[in-house]
Design an enzyme around this catalytic site. Structure first.
Site, mmCIF file in Angstrom:
data_model
loop_
_atom_site.group_PDB
_atom_site.id
_atom_site.type_symbol
_atom_site.label_atom_id
_atom_site.label_comp_id
_atom_site.label_asym_id
_atom_site.label_seq_id
_atom_site.Cartn_x
_atom_site.Cartn_y
_atom_site.Cartn_z
ATOM 1 N N LYS A 31 -16.875 -12.450 -48.697
ATOM 2 C CA LYS A 31 -18.313 -12.748 -48.675
ATOM 3 C C LYS A 31 -18.558 -14.031 -47.888
ATOM 4 C CE LYS A 31 -20.854 -14.449 -52.323
ATOM 5 N NZ LYS A 31 -21.816 -15.465 -51.869
ATOM 6 N N ASP A 58 -23.889 -12.444 -47.001
ATOM 7 C CA ASP A 58 -24.788 -12.698 -48.142
ATOM 8 C C ASP A 58 -25.902 -13.652 -47.708
ATOM 9 O OD1 ASP A 58 -25.878 -13.046 -50.677
ATOM 10 O OD2 ASP A 58 -24.273 -14.358 -51.384
ATOM 11 N N LYS A 60 -29.281 -12.766 -48.123
ATOM 12 C CA LYS A 60 -30.460 -12.503 -48.978
ATOM 13 C C LYS A 60 -31.752 -12.599 -48.167
ATOM 14 C CE LYS A 60 -28.281 -14.226 -53.246
ATOM 15 N NZ LYS A 60 -27.107 -14.940 -52.721
ATOM 16 N N ASP A 63 -38.453 -11.545 -45.970
ATOM 17 C CA ASP A 63 -39.459 -11.848 -44.948
ATOM 18 C C ASP A 63 -40.305 -10.590 -44.760
ATOM 19 O OD1 ASP A 63 -40.750 -13.046 -42.640
ATOM 20 O OD2 ASP A 63 -38.968 -14.287 -42.388
ATOM 21 N N THR A 115 -29.964 -15.117 -60.872
ATOM 22 C CA THR A 115 -29.519 -15.439 -62.243
ATOM 23 C C THR A 115 -29.934 -16.850 -62.648
ATOM 24 O OG1 THR A 115 -27.366 -15.876 -61.264
ATOM 25 C CG2 THR A 115 -27.615 -13.807 -62.451
ATOM 26 N N ARG A 206 -14.312 -19.186 -56.943
ATOM 27 C CA ARG A 206 -13.395 -20.254 -57.327
ATOM 28 C C ARG A 206 -12.124 -19.831 -58.061
ATOM 29 N NH1 ARG A 206 -18.465 -23.465 -59.475
ATOM 30 N NH2 ARG A 206 -19.093 -21.282 -59.560
HETATM 31 O O1 C5P Z 1 -16.923 -19.320 -57.574
HETATM 32 P P1 C5P Z 1 -17.689 -18.160 -58.168
HETATM 33 O O2 C5P Z 1 -16.782 -16.995 -58.565
HETATM 34 O O3 C5P Z 1 -18.600 -18.575 -59.282
HETATM 35 O O4 C5P Z 1 -18.583 -17.630 -56.946
HETATM 36 C C1 C5P Z 1 -19.458 -16.568 -57.090
HETATM 37 C C2 C5P Z 1 -20.167 -16.310 -55.803
HETATM 38 O O5 C5P Z 1 -21.205 -15.356 -56.034
HETATM 39 C C3 C5P Z 1 -20.848 -17.526 -55.181
HETATM 40 O O6 C5P Z 1 -20.829 -17.355 -53.756
HETATM 41 C C4 C5P Z 1 -22.258 -17.447 -55.721
HETATM 42 O O7 C5P Z 1 -23.209 -18.045 -54.873
HETATM 43 C C5 C5P Z 1 -22.476 -15.936 -55.770
HETATM 44 N N1 C5P Z 1 -23.487 -15.496 -56.727
HETATM 45 C C6 C5P Z 1 -23.431 -15.797 -58.065
HETATM 46 N N2 C5P Z 1 -24.406 -15.353 -58.913
HETATM 47 C C7 C5P Z 1 -25.421 -14.635 -58.449
HETATM 48 C C8 C5P Z 1 -25.488 -14.309 -57.104
HETATM 49 C C9 C5P Z 1 -24.489 -14.770 -56.254
HETATM 50 O O8 C5P Z 1 -22.496 -16.448 -58.515
HETATM 51 N N3 C5P Z 1 -26.315 -14.186 -59.290
#
Ligand code: C5P
Length: 229
Positions: A31, A58, A60, A63, A115, A206
Site C-alpha cells: 500500500k 491509497d 482516497k 472530488d 475510523t 507497523r
Molecule cells: O501500522 P498499521 O498496521 O496500523 O497501519 C495501517 C495502515 O492502514 C496505515 O497506512 C493506516 O493509515 C491505514 N488505515 C487504518 N485505518 C483505517 C484506514 C486506513 O489504519 N480506517
C-alpha cells in the site's frame, strides 16, 4: 483466500524499497499512501511493479465525478492495481469512478466512514447517525453504484458481509498479530480472525515494517492466512 497488503508508511522511497526487498516473496501487495506518494510520486509505483509487486494506491479520492474518474484513470495508467475513493462523494461520483475503473482495468474500493470519526464527529458535520448506520448506508450505496468493495474495519466485516454479500471486496486495516503492540489502533483483530470473517485483503503496517525481522513477520502472517483458508 485473504491476501496480505503491507502498508509502506514512509516518507522516502529508499526506506520503503528496503523494506520491500527485506520482505521478499512473503508479500505480493503493497500500500502506497498519501505520505509516500506525495513525497516520491509515481516512481514508487513503478519501482514496486519492477519488483513484480501489486500496488494499492491509497489516495482516497474525493472530488467532483469528472475529476475523480480521471484520477482513477491516472492511477491505472501509472500501474496501480487497486485504488480508492470516498463513498461520501455520492452516487454520481461513485458511478463515474466505478465506470472509469472498469474501463482502465483497475480494482476500486470506497472508504465508508473514517475510523477516526465517532458519533460526535459525524454530528459536527451535520450527520445525526451512528458510525455503524453510516457505514452500512455507504457500503450499500457503493455496491449499488457498481464499485466492487469497501475499506472497512475488522469489526465492520460481519455487517458488510451480511449487507453486501460474500463477493463484495473488503480491504481491512487495524490488524494486529496476537501478542503484537496495538500502537494507536483501537479496534483490532488478528490476521486469523479477519480471514475467518472473510476479509478479502488485510492491510498491515507497523507489525511488519517495525518488526526486528520484517521478512519473518510477513511470512508468519502469510502462513496464518494460508492455513485459515
Ligand atoms: O501500522 P498499521 O498496521 O496500523 O497501519 C495501517 C495502515 O492502514 C496505515 O497506512 C493506516 O493509515 C491505514 N488505515 C487504518 N485505518 C483505517 C484506514 C486506513 O489504519 N480506517
Amino acid at each position: 483466500m485473504t491476501e496480505l497488503i503491507t502498508a509502506l508508511d514512509y516518507s522516502d522511497a529508499q526506506s520503503a524499497l528496503k523494506t520491500v526487498d527485506l520482505i521478499g516473496p512473503s508479500c505480493q501487495w503493497y500500500k502506497v499512501g498519501k505520505e509516500l506518494f506525495t513525497a516520491v510520486g509515481p516512481s514508487i509505483v513503478q519501482e514496486l511493479k519492477a519488483r513484480g509487486k501489486k500496488v494499492f494506491l491509497d489516495m482516497k479520492f474525493h472530488d467532483i465525478p469528472n475529476t475523480v474518474s480521471k484520477a482513477v484513470h491516472s492511477a491505472a495508467a501509472i500501474g496501480a492495481d487497486l485504488c480508492n475513493v470516498h463513498a461520501s462523494g455520492g452516487t454520481a461520483m461513485l458511478t463515474a469512478a466505478g465506470q472509469a475503473a472498469k474501463k482502465a482495468g483497475i480494482l476500486l474500493v470506497a472508504v465508508t466512514v473514517l475510523t477516526s470519526m465517532d458519533e460526535a464527529e459525524l454530528a459536527s458535520i451535520g450527520l445525526s447517525v451512528t458510525p455503524q448506520e453510516q457505514v452500512k448506508r455507504l457500503a450499500l450505496l457503493t455496491q449499488s453504484c457498481g464499485v466492487p468493495g469497501v475499506v472497512c474495519s475488522a469489526l465492520e466485516l460481519p455487517v458488510i458481509r451480511t449487507t453486501c454479500g460474500a463477493d463484495f471486496i473488503t480491504v481491512v486495516p487495524g490488524i494486529r498479530p496476537a501478542g503484537s503492540s496495538a500502537d494507536d489502533q483501537k479496534r483490532i483483530m488478528t490476521p486469523a480472525q479477519a480471514a475467518q470473517q472473510g476479509a478479502t485483503y488485510i492491510v498491515v503496517g507497523r507489525p511488519i515494517t517495525k518488526a526486528d525481522n520484517p521478512a519473518e513477520a510477513a511470512a508468519a502472517i502469510a502462513a496464518t492466512l494460508a492455513s485459515s483458508r
